[in-house]
Design a protein around this motif. Structure first.
Motif, PDB file in Angstrom:
ATOM      1  N   LEU A  91       0.742  -1.198   0.149  1.00 54.91           N
ATOM      2  CA  LEU A  91      -0.017  -0.017  -0.092  1.00 54.91           C
ATOM      3  C   LEU A  91       0.735   1.185  -0.077  1.00 54.91           C
TER       4      LEU A  91
ATOM      5  N   HIS B   3      -6.399   1.594   4.029  1.00 47.85           N
ATOM      6  CA  HIS B   3      -6.460   0.189   4.530  1.00 47.85           C
ATOM      7  C   HIS B   3      -6.448  -0.891   3.612  1.00 47.85           C
ATOM      8  N   MET B   4      -6.866  -0.644   2.474  1.00 46.04           N
ATOM      9  CA  MET B   4      -7.087  -1.652   1.470  1.00 46.04           C
ATOM     10  C   MET B   4      -7.223  -1.257   0.197  1.00 46.04           C
ATOM     11  N   ALA B   5      -6.661  -1.824  -0.922  1.00 46.39           N
ATOM     12  CA  ALA B   5      -6.757  -1.802  -2.276  1.00 46.39           C
ATOM     13  C   ALA B   5      -6.955  -2.778  -3.083  1.00 46.39           C
TER      14      ALA B   5
ATOM     15  N   TYR C 184      -9.334   2.083  -0.582  1.00 47.52           N
ATOM     16  CA  TYR C 184     -10.294   2.018   0.605  1.00 47.52           C
ATOM     17  C   TYR C 184      -9.820   2.504   2.034  1.00 47.52           C
TER      18      TYR C 184
ATOM     19  N   ASP D  64     -10.288   2.488   6.271  1.00 47.30           N
ATOM     20  CA  ASP D  64     -10.635   1.394   7.243  1.00 47.30           C
ATOM     21  C   ASP D  64     -12.273   1.243   7.429  1.00 47.30           C
TER      22      ASP D  64
END
Lengths: 244, 244
Positions: free
Chosen positions: A89, A181-183, A216, A218
């Motif tokens: 990330l 937090h996320m991809a 995104y 969290d």
DNA sequence: CAGTGGTCTAGACCACACC
DNA sequence: GTGTGGTCTAGACCACTGT
């Protein structure tokens, strides 16, 4: 065998993290060569003054990072480092920077636009809602390497082109408290168009790496959607995969 | 709120795994819609008859899979599923198969060769040592999609071309007890050569996705080195990244 | 304030590998 | 056997969120 470690029990940093950070440093600095069998977690815990669950938690983090392997009945062994770090990330800017290169950025566009249906779906906003569009040309070692187009919710952008050329988008978002937090990414390839060839200083029709990424926070809210193209002759993605 | 779960305390399957599997099933089947706030881990643990640490461990696995987010003072919330699965430690064969397509394989070569210096380094064997070379053409929906070249230590190969066309390399290795544990990949792109264009049924000079992968077992020994090219017009890599 | 998840502890039993 | 890591428990204290 192990350098001493003083734990700070009043620190907000959890004990298990202090321990794993210390062990990671010891391993990566080469003080414990690959193949070495660790002291058992019980004795190690006693020596450091932490309970076994805490010690285990620290150990598990080393396993997750691919620094050690544990085998029941045997022990914990340091492995030769195989993990490649990138494609985490982080941004291309961070990647190049930590790779010793000197990235530069040129902002080609920074504007507010009305989202069409497709874009609104990507960013999970209402169609027609204004979003910010950023187009940048990233260069390394004096040559262009990537054209990066990003879209962000308007509320997240309060910087100007100048700042963006110095810091990298992800660093700026992080500094503003955005917790990425996320991809999800889709990596592909295609031939360069005429304008892309000119921009990236590549022969006509040469191959480009393409990457589309949605990031995104969290809460699960979309932070950013990006569509990037890279000069394939000068850039690749490296990844490590671990079994669950 | 939650379907009942009967735990098998005599099963070799750990309790925390039984619990997390059950909760994952409940979430992915849609019985608990995204946005729902979970019952607290304490009450949930009591209801299922497990201790809090065990319940927490189960919960953590859901977090790792990106199914829920936990916030101190708030609770555990189900999130809309965003994770894309592929590009894990699976093969293209598995990917296509689980994607509903019907992959076929044609073995173009299966032979023992003497490794040169570069190849020996990749496989971490002595230069000159014999290794097995496998070249396959993978098709889906009747059209070729990838040319895959793999090199393996001789000891791991005891199958013939026919078996290989039916099962996929990774499945065969797994069936022979090989525990693939980690892989490093480099993804890039380049233009197709003339022969590649013919083989993959693509226009001359079209873009190819390239992937080089080294796979290791849990001892850190090299299991396989592969160099693959994909028709970029018909294949992409999808990934999810999570902040550690 | 009450309730949540985050951390830490002390102790127990088990499965597995080696001697 | 002995020692390793893997699992599980019961209980405690804390930090944070909302009311």
């Amino acid at each position: 065998m192990l350098p001493p470690l003083v734990l700070d029990r009043n620190s907000p940093v959890p004990l298990h993290f202090q321990v794993s950070q210390h062990l990671e440093q010891v391993i990566t600095s080469g003080q414990i060569p690959p193949g070495t069998l660790f002291t058992s977690e019980i004795e190690l815990g006693e020596r450091l003054g932490v309970s076994r669950p805490t010690m285990r938690r620290a150990m598990q983090q080393l396993v997750d990072k691919g620094l050690v392997v544990r085998r029941r009945g045997i022990g914990t062994r340091v492995v030769r480092p195989k993990v490649k770090r990138p494609m985490e990330l982080t941004s291309l800017f961070d990647d190049l920077k930590s790779g010793g290169q000197s990235p530069t950025t040129q902002v080609l566009a920074l504007e507010e636009i009305d989202s069409d249906e497709a874009l609104a779906a990507k960013l999970e906003v209402k169609p027609g809602e204004p979003v910010v569009r950023v187009v940048r040309l990233r260069s390394a070692a004096g040559r262009p390497i990537a054209k990066m187009t990003n879209y962000l919710p308007t509320g997240l952008v309060d910087f100007d082109a100048e700042t963006l050329e110095e810091q990298g988008l992800y660093a700026l978002l992080r500094a503003r408290g955005v917790q990425m937090h996320m991809a999800t990414q889709v990596v592909g390839a295609r031939q360069a168009t005429a304008s892309e060839s000119r921009l990236l200083d590549e022969p006509r029709g040469s191959a480009l790496l393409t990457m589309e990424r949605t990031t995104y926070d969290d809460h699960g809210t979309v932070v950013e959607y990006g569509s990037h193209v890279y000069a394939a002759s000068r850039y690749t993605f490296e990844t490590s995969l671990m079994r669950s």
